[in-house]
Enzyme design. Structure first.
Site, PDB file in Angstrom:
ATOM      1  N   HIS A   1      -5.226  12.067 -12.074  1.00 38.43           N
ATOM      2  CA  HIS A   1      -6.414  12.244 -11.208  1.00 38.43           C
ATOM      3  C   HIS A   1      -6.018  13.697 -10.754  1.00 38.43           C
ATOM      4  O   HIS A   1      -4.827  13.982 -10.469  1.00 38.43           O
ATOM      5  CB  HIS A   1      -6.424  11.224 -10.286  1.00 38.43           C
ATOM      6  CG  HIS A   1      -7.082   9.937 -10.637  1.00 38.43           C
ATOM      7  ND1 HIS A   1      -6.625   8.746  -9.859  1.00 38.43           N
ATOM      8  CD2 HIS A   1      -8.106   9.762 -11.411  1.00 38.43           C
ATOM      9  CE1 HIS A   1      -7.453   7.753 -10.366  1.00 38.43           C
ATOM     10  NE2 HIS A   1      -8.378   8.303 -11.152  1.00 38.43           N
TER      11      HIS A   1
ATOM     12  N   ASP B   1      -6.384  15.384  -7.933  1.00 37.93           N
ATOM     13  CA  ASP B   1      -5.523  15.659  -6.804  1.00 37.93           C
ATOM     14  C   ASP B   1      -3.813  15.648  -6.987  1.00 37.93           C
ATOM     15  O   ASP B   1      -3.028  15.779  -6.242  1.00 37.93           O
ATOM     16  CB  ASP B   1      -5.831  14.641  -5.765  1.00 37.93           C
ATOM     17  CG  ASP B   1      -5.762  13.285  -6.000  1.00 37.93           C
ATOM     18  OD1 ASP B   1      -5.869  12.915  -7.315  1.00 37.93           O
ATOM     19  OD2 ASP B   1      -5.330  12.603  -5.179  1.00 37.93           O
TER      20      ASP B   1
ATOM     21  N   HIS C   1      -0.688  10.870   1.317  1.00 40.58           N
ATOM     22  CA  HIS C   1      -1.952  10.351   0.251  1.00 40.58           C
ATOM     23  C   HIS C   1      -3.081   9.993   1.348  1.00 40.58           C
ATOM     24  O   HIS C   1      -3.735   9.146   0.926  1.00 40.58           O
ATOM     25  CB  HIS C   1      -1.621   9.614  -0.618  1.00 40.58           C
ATOM     26  CG  HIS C   1      -2.592   9.702  -1.930  1.00 40.58           C
ATOM     27  ND1 HIS C   1      -3.631   8.930  -1.880  1.00 40.58           N
ATOM     28  CD2 HIS C   1      -2.800  10.724  -2.685  1.00 40.58           C
ATOM     29  CE1 HIS C   1      -4.564   8.998  -2.992  1.00 40.58           C
ATOM     30  NE2 HIS C   1      -3.829  10.104  -3.415  1.00 40.58           N
TER      31      HIS C   1
HETATM   32 ZN   LIG Z   1      -4.500  10.630  -5.505  1.00 41.63          ZN
HETATM   33 ZN   LIG Z   2      -5.374   8.738  -8.292  1.00 46.70          ZN
END
Ligand SMILES: [Zn+2]
Ligand SMILES: [Zn+2]
Length: 304
Positions: free
Chosen positions: A65, A67, A271
């Site tokens: 992903h 990020d 997160h």
């Molecule tokens: Zn993430």
């Molecule tokens: Zn993720």
């Protein structure tokens, strides 16, 4: 005892929000620097917190992903432009290699330094990196795409010599390496002196686990049992449990429950969803179950 310190570079999930950046952390273990995840603008964060990117020799990427890795090729490009020639270890999902290769190919960039790439997989945990200081094992997480966490286990130090006893028993210097490895001393008369009499036990090895991103799961509980420091994602407050489950993320309450069940010494939550401007409710929720929780705050150092 050498330094074992985590510096948070990014604590935001999905997108940058409220001056929080996407996931990245630096682990300094005996002045060796390891980067875990590399969200967009990680190199800006390194500059901001005065961490020399040239010191990083190993990069771990949990999953693909954006990020968690969109800052990687930017960082590699900068290191290349700065003249790095030292090998870089990169550990991450197999497709990451293709992504890096394609980006370098289309820009006709031939890196000045070699990349030693090691692919992760999610069928079973394995040791993915090892040197004199640390052994790094994957943790199989449960997310929308293949994802691994990483557990950093300090290599147990050797025993320390008790110099007084050494002269008392008149032990030759060439025995020191053996004594440090725990071997008993046997003199020329066949008399044995127990190692414990001649050495001190080393400090216990420290352990850090990085668990992001994942839905709540207890299947890696054994792996994190009793560790010193656990980073676990806490994207949402528990009132958004349904949303957390839908998106394969964890709530602050669940992260705390896991930390408690695993008897870890300290928990760091991070997160954070962009919906939270203030993080105090997330912290309070986690501390209601596991008091020794801290927030992942960018630029802050956490010592083990
Ligand atoms: Zn993430
Ligand atoms: Zn993720």
């Amino acid at each position: 005892m050498g330094v074992f310190e985590i510096t948070v570079l990014g604590s935001s999930s999905a997108t940058p929000a409220y001056n929080r950046n996407p996931s990245a952390q630096i682990i300094n273990l005996n002045e060796h620097f390891y980067l875990v995840d590399c969200g967009e603008a990680t190199q800006n964060q390194l500059n901001k917190f005065k961490i020399k990117s040239a010191k990083i020799d190993t990069i771990f990427i949990s999953h693909l992903h954006g990020d968690h890795y969109l800052g990687l090729v930017g960082l590699l490009s900068t290191l290349h432009l700065n003249g790095r020639t030292k090998e870089m270890h990169i550990i991450g999902p197999p497709e990451l290699k293709d992504i890096i290769d394609l980006q370098l190919k289309v820009s006709e960039t031939q890196l000045r330094f070699p990349i030693n790439f090691r692919a992760t997989q999610v069928d079973y945990t394995e040791v993915v990196f090892q040197n004199n200081d640390v052994i790094v094992e994957t943790i199989i997480l449960n997310h929308r795409i293949p994802t691994t966490g990483f557990i950093f286990k300090e290599v147990t130090r050797k025993r320390k010599i008790n110099t007084e006893k050494l002269s008392e028993y008149d032990i030759p210097l060439e025995y020191i390496p053996l004594l440090k490895n725990g071997i008993d001393y046997c003199d020329k008369f066949g008399r044995t002196i127990a190692n414990a009499e001649l050495t001190f036990a080393p400090k216990p090895a420290r352990t850090y686990a990085y668990c992001s991103d994942t839905i709540y799961t207890e299947h890696f509980l054994d792996q994190i049992e009793g560790i010193d420091f656990l980073y676990h994602e806490s994207t949402f407050l528990h009132e958004l449990l349904a949303r957390a489950q839908e998106t394969f993320h964890t709530t602050a309450l669940q992260a705390a429950e896991l930390a408690k069940k695993a008897n870890v010494k300290q928990l760091m939550i991070g997160h954070f969803s962009a919906r939270y401007k203030e993080l105090d409710l997330l912290l309070a929720e986690s501390q209601s179950v596991f008091p020794n929780t801290v927030l992942a705050v960018e630029g802050q150092h956490y010592s083990l």
